[in-house]
Scaffold this motif. Structure first.
Motif, PDB file in Angstrom:
ATOM      1  N   ALA A 215       0.526   4.205  -3.399  1.00 38.75           N
ATOM      2  CA  ALA A 215       0.155   5.085  -2.682  1.00 38.75           C
ATOM      3  C   ALA A 215       1.920   6.380  -3.260  1.00 38.75           C
ATOM      4  CB  ALA A 215       0.602   5.406  -0.909  1.00 38.75           C
TER       5      ALA A 215
ATOM      6  N   VAL B  58       0.740   6.553  -6.779  1.00 39.45           N
ATOM      7  CA  VAL B  58      -0.090   7.342  -7.275  1.00 39.45           C
ATOM      8  C   VAL B  58       0.304   9.036  -7.217  1.00 39.45           C
ATOM      9  CG1 VAL B  58      -2.075   8.650  -6.489  1.00 39.45           C
ATOM     10  CG2 VAL B  58      -2.728   6.158  -6.925  1.00 39.45           C
TER      11      VAL B  58
ATOM     12  N   TRP C 256      -5.298   2.448  -2.854  1.00 38.47           N
ATOM     13  CA  TRP C 256      -4.353   2.804  -3.386  1.00 38.47           C
ATOM     14  C   TRP C 256      -4.967   2.542  -4.861  1.00 38.47           C
ATOM     15  CZ3 TRP C 256      -1.669   1.073  -7.239  1.00 38.47           C
ATOM     16  CH2 TRP C 256      -0.810  -0.417  -6.995  1.00 38.47           C
TER      17      TRP C 256
ATOM     18  N   ASP D 242       1.020  -1.321  -0.105  1.00 38.85           N
ATOM     19  CA  ASP D 242       0.189   0.617   0.749  1.00 38.85           C
ATOM     20  C   ASP D 242       1.094   1.583  -0.290  1.00 38.85           C
ATOM     21  OD1 ASP D 242      -2.093  -1.671   0.051  1.00 38.85           O
ATOM     22  OD2 ASP D 242      -2.471  -1.046   2.324  1.00 38.85           O
ATOM     23  N   GLU D 243       1.957   0.997   0.613  1.00 39.52           N
ATOM     24  CA  GLU D 243       3.015   3.160   0.810  1.00 39.52           C
ATOM     25  C   GLU D 243       3.064   2.397  -0.817  1.00 39.52           C
ATOM     26  OE1 GLU D 243       6.764   2.998   2.919  1.00 39.52           O
ATOM     27  OE2 GLU D 243       6.133   1.616   3.969  1.00 39.52           O
TER      28      GLU D 243
ATOM     29  N   SER E  63      -7.547   5.157  -6.386  1.00 37.98           N
ATOM     30  CA  SER E  63      -6.679   6.273  -6.594  1.00 37.98           C
ATOM     31  C   SER E  63      -5.400   6.568  -7.798  1.00 37.98           C
ATOM     32  CB  SER E  63      -5.973   6.613  -5.070  1.00 37.98           C
ATOM     33  OG  SER E  63      -5.356   8.124  -5.367  1.00 37.98           O
TER      34      SER E  63
END
Length: 869
Positions: free
Chosen positions: A578, A581, A617, A574-575, A620
């Protein structure tokens, strides 16, 4: 009076002063309280002199010119097979420029080096202390100019003239090809049997000569020498050791230092964290690192072994001493006698040369050369001839090498090795060192331990085959997983999969691997400097890659995929997502749009197959990408720097992700506005724009066919038709339904255009499709295969589907449906499918479908137009 007499006297005075300065340097080095032992690295003569001196003097303290913070690593040499290198490594820098990272210092050690003999003596002799006195690794880089690169190799005791004219003069008059050969002929051989005092004086004299002829200043060298003498005096003061019991081992260049009595204020180290260890090395690596002639270190090793036997010396080795006779003391000669009398070289060794000649012929035959006994005889005679032409009493290994090349080498090398390489192998080969298990860093030991279930000896340097049946032996799954991570981090030849794959959504049932971990031990050890486990190293590298200043969204998506495949850490994934994105939103070009599209599609497919919903993420990324590419689309259409492939990928993202993007809150009007604001001029981009308008409903299929027809009818535009076709093909990435239309365009072009127009641009069409859309061409081939007849007799009666007019059967239609009812009668299966998708019972022409069509006449009209086309 001769007008040149003053100049003659001045030059003679300068020469006398220069010569006197050399002798002063030698005299000064001989009078120091701490005995100086000058060396040249990898020099058998230095190694022999060290063995003799250690047995005679038996010093209590040995000061060694080596980075002082490498001292703990010396104890690990017991577990190694030489040659190896001491290494200091740092990735997280504090006090140095970031662009220098990673920092590394490598100091190679060979058995024939005087330094190793001193180390082995000190570590295996009770009551003897070895102290490293050179700058710390941190100070090495503190003293580096901030504009230079920071990958440094420390060459212990290097001795080579930096004055190019002098080296050229020595090579020319010595009748040799390179410095290594000159040194072997005129220094190594004469000094190998010299007494200790003569050896010291000659080495200091050579060091002084090269020092005085150095074209640039010696400020840095003198600071190093102040550093070392400061450390020695500090140790003497702290321990109370007697200088008479000490031995200072340094390069001959530093032995002639004029700053022995000067003190240096040593600055503190930076906050950089250094990691220390051992890595395997090899003769060829040492030669490449320090600019030595190929084969010179192997020849030096062979000379060392031969000299030990000839002089009856027992060298020092960690873990024990070689057996050997007590060395007979060499006859005292002195510097003056050494310089004024010819050296007492070994006589001609006929048996040695004969053995070389026979062995090289045998080795050449094994490597594909058609050599014979006659070649052995020719090599023998040629070696003697070359030695005589070069004023040598006995052929050297270099003479033998030249003779072997002359007599055996042909125009074509039949195998992988030429004769020069075969001679190097014969005389010692490229010996490769190895670090023992106990001296490996924790990561390397962990890798070997976790791969033990494979039942292979991975410390061997041979390539080993590992067969893994994951269905029959599920306990080998961790080994498979580790091998895939190693495949990601190590060189390609270290861990190579023969069968099996690791991709999203795939699982291998059987795997086959070629493993050369022992051969790539250095790479695994260097991974150990980055972390404690292999997973930690991979995680750090993924983070470093996505937060690099040059990182792009495609790089971040690749890191996301790797984190899923190899780490299974949802938080890390997830990091990284992100960050992808964030990078996408900040990009001002669309160069990576094809890679972004390919990778996000694969990731979305993975999440849809394995997760109940998409991660935040990913949602997004889709919404950000939709808005981002809509914003950049008009500019990308007109910019010459942006290729058609990039624009096609942008449209692919926008149309294939449209449903998801709209469900997440995006506005379709943004895409429509972006397309309407686009006004390209390049033919391929114009074709892309037409297809985009068609997908948005702004252009009908009939209108699209009309535009293509105008292209084929216009002789001024016909040469650019391949570019238009390329644009249509690129559009297939986002609109696969247009594949029949593209086949139609190509068919119309081949059927309508005359040969004089068609043939010139046909090669251009092929090259354009190959360069811009190689992965999409198979779609056209499959569609053409479905469209055209498979048998030759059927060609004459074949009618293309875009020209055929299907017959329509008149049937009564529901009054409420009007002309749509007729359409449903002609296409009953289509009407049923549409009704089912819209939530009605699948009854063609039934009252439910009729009511639906009456309520939505626009949809029915559009569908009728498409089908009637």
């Amino acid at each position: 009076m001769n007008p040149f007499d003053p100049l003659r006297e001045q030059l003679a005075s300068a020469a006398a002063a220069f010569g006197a300065g050399l002798i002063d340097d030698v005299e000064m080095a001989m009078k120091t309280d701490v005995e100086i032992f000058p060396v040249c690295h990898h020099s058998p003569a230095s190694g022999l002199a060290m063995v003799r001196r250690l047995r005679e003097k038996q010093p209590k303290v040995i000061y060694l010119e080596l980075c002082e913070d490498l001292r703990p690593v010396l104890d690990e040499l017991r577990n190694c097979r030489l040659p190896v290198s001491l290494q200091a490594f740092a990735t997280e820098l504090d006090g140095f420029p970031r662009e220098w990272a990673p920092l590394s210092v490598i100091a190679p050690i060979t058995e024939s080096s005087a330094e190793y003999q001193a180390i082995a003596y000190a570590l295996d002799t009770p009551g003897v202390e070895i102290v490293l006195v050179d700058r710390s690794v941190d100070h090495v880089f503190q003293w580096e100019p901030r504009t230079e690169a920071a990958d440094v190799g420390i060459e212990i005791g290097d001795l080579r003239p930096s004055f190019a004219a002098l080296e050229e003069h020595l090579l020319h008059h010595g009748k040799v090809r390179h410095w290594s050969e000159w040194w072997d002929q005129y220094v190594e051989q004469p000094l190998s049997g010299a007494d200790y005092e003569t050896y010291r004086q000659v080495m200091v004299l050579i060091g002084s000569l090269f020092r005085r002829l150095k074209p640039t200043g010696n400020e840095v060298d003198e600071d190093r020498e102040r550093y070392m003498w400061t450390r020695m005096r500090e140790h003497l003061a702290a321990t109370g050791a007697d200088p008479a019991d000490c031995l200072y081992v340094c390069g001959a260049f530093h032995a002639a230092s004029p700053v022995m009595d000067e003190h240096l204020d040593i600055s503190p180290r930076t906050a950089t964290t250094w990691l220390y260890g051992l890595i395997p090395s090899s003769h060829s690596a040492i030669e490449q690192q320090f600019g030595l002639a190929p084969g010179s270190v192997s020849i030096a090793a062979a000379t060392w072994d031969k000299a030990l036997k000839r002089h009856g010396l027992a060298s020092f080795q960690l873990g024990g001493k070689r057996k050997g006779k007590a060395p007979a003391p060499a006859e005292t000669q002195g510097l003056h006698a050494f310089l004024t009398q010819p050296p007492q070289l070994d006589g001609f060794d006929e048996a040695e040369l004969l053995g070389w000649c026979v062995d090289i012929v045998r080795l050449a035959r094994r490597n594909g050369y058609l050599s014979s006994t006659a070649d052995a005889i020719a090599i023998y005679e040629t070696s003697i001839l070359l030695a005589g032409m070069r004023n040598r009493k006995r052929p050297t290994p270099y003479d033998f090498q030249d003779a072997a090349i002359t007599c055996i080498e042909k125009d074509v090398v039949p195998g992988r090795r030429d004769v020069k390489r075969l001679v190097e192998i014969l005389l010692g080969g490229d010996k490769v060192g190895q670090v023992g298990y106990d001296s490996l860093p924790p990561l390397a030991r962990d890798v070997l331990d976790r791969l033990q279930p494979l039942g292979l000896d991975l410390e061997k340097r041979t390539i080993q085959r590992a067969l893994i049946d994951l269905d029959a032996n599920p306990e080998l799954e961790p080994c498979s997983h580790l091998l895939w991570i190693l495949r990601r981090l190590l060189p390609d030849d270290a861990v190579r999969p023969i069968m099996g794959s690791r991709r999203l959504g795939e699982r291998s049932h059987q795997e086959s691997w070629d493993l050369a971990i022992g051969r790539n031990q250095r790479s695994i050890i260097e991974l150990g400097y980055e972390g404690v486990t292999i997973e930690q190293v991979l995680e750090q590298r993924l983070r470093r890659a996505v937060w690099d200043a040059k990182a792009t969204a495609s790089v971040a998506l690749d890191a996301v995929e790797d984190s899923i495949l190899y780490l299974g850490n949802r938080r890390l994934t997830d990091e990284l997502g992100a960050r992808a994105v964030e990078l996408l939103a900040g990009e001002r070009s669309v160069d990576d749009a094809p890679e972004v599209l390919r990778r996000i599609r694969r990731l979305l497919a993975h999440y849809r197959a394995t997760e109940p919903e998409l991660p935040e993420w990913a949602k997004s990324f889709v919404t950000t990408g939709y808005a981002h590419y809509c914003t950049l689309l008009p500019t990308a259409f007109v910019e010459e720097e942006t290729g058609v492939r990039q624009v096609g990928a942008m449209l692919g993202f926008l149309f294939t992700m449209e449903g998801l993007a709209l469900s997440l809150g995006c506005d379709r009007a943004q895409l429509e506005l972006a397309v309407q604001q686009s006004h390209p001029e390049a033919p391929a981009k114009v074709a892309l724009l037409w297809t985009a308008r068609y997908q948005l409903g702004l252009l009908t299929m009939a209108g699209l066919r009309e535009l293509v027809g105008d292209l084929l009818d216009n002789p001024l535009v016909v040469p650019a038709v391949p570019q238009y076709v390329s644009g249509f093909v690129q559009a297939l990435d986002s609109a696969a339904g247009l594949t029949p239309f593209v086949v139609e365009v190509l068919s119309r072009a081949f059927g309508q255009l005359p040969d004089e127009i068609l043939l010139p641009w046909l090669p251009k069409l092929i090259s354009t499709l190959r360069a811009q859309a190689p992965e999409l061409v198979p779609m056209l081939v499959r569609e053409a295969e479905r469209t055209f007849p498979a048998r030759l007799p059927e060609v004459d009666s074949f009618t293309p589907p875009w020209l055929a007019k299907p017959g329509r059967k008149k049937r009564a239609a529901a009054p409420s449906a009007g002309p749509v009812g007729e359409l449903l009668v002609v296409y009953p299966s289509t009407g049923a499918a549409v009704g089912e998708l819209l939530g009605c019972a699948p009854v063609s022409g039934g009252p439910e479908v009729g009511a639906l069509l009456a309520a939505h006449p626009e949809t029915a009209a559009a569908l009728a137009e498409v089908l009637a086309g």
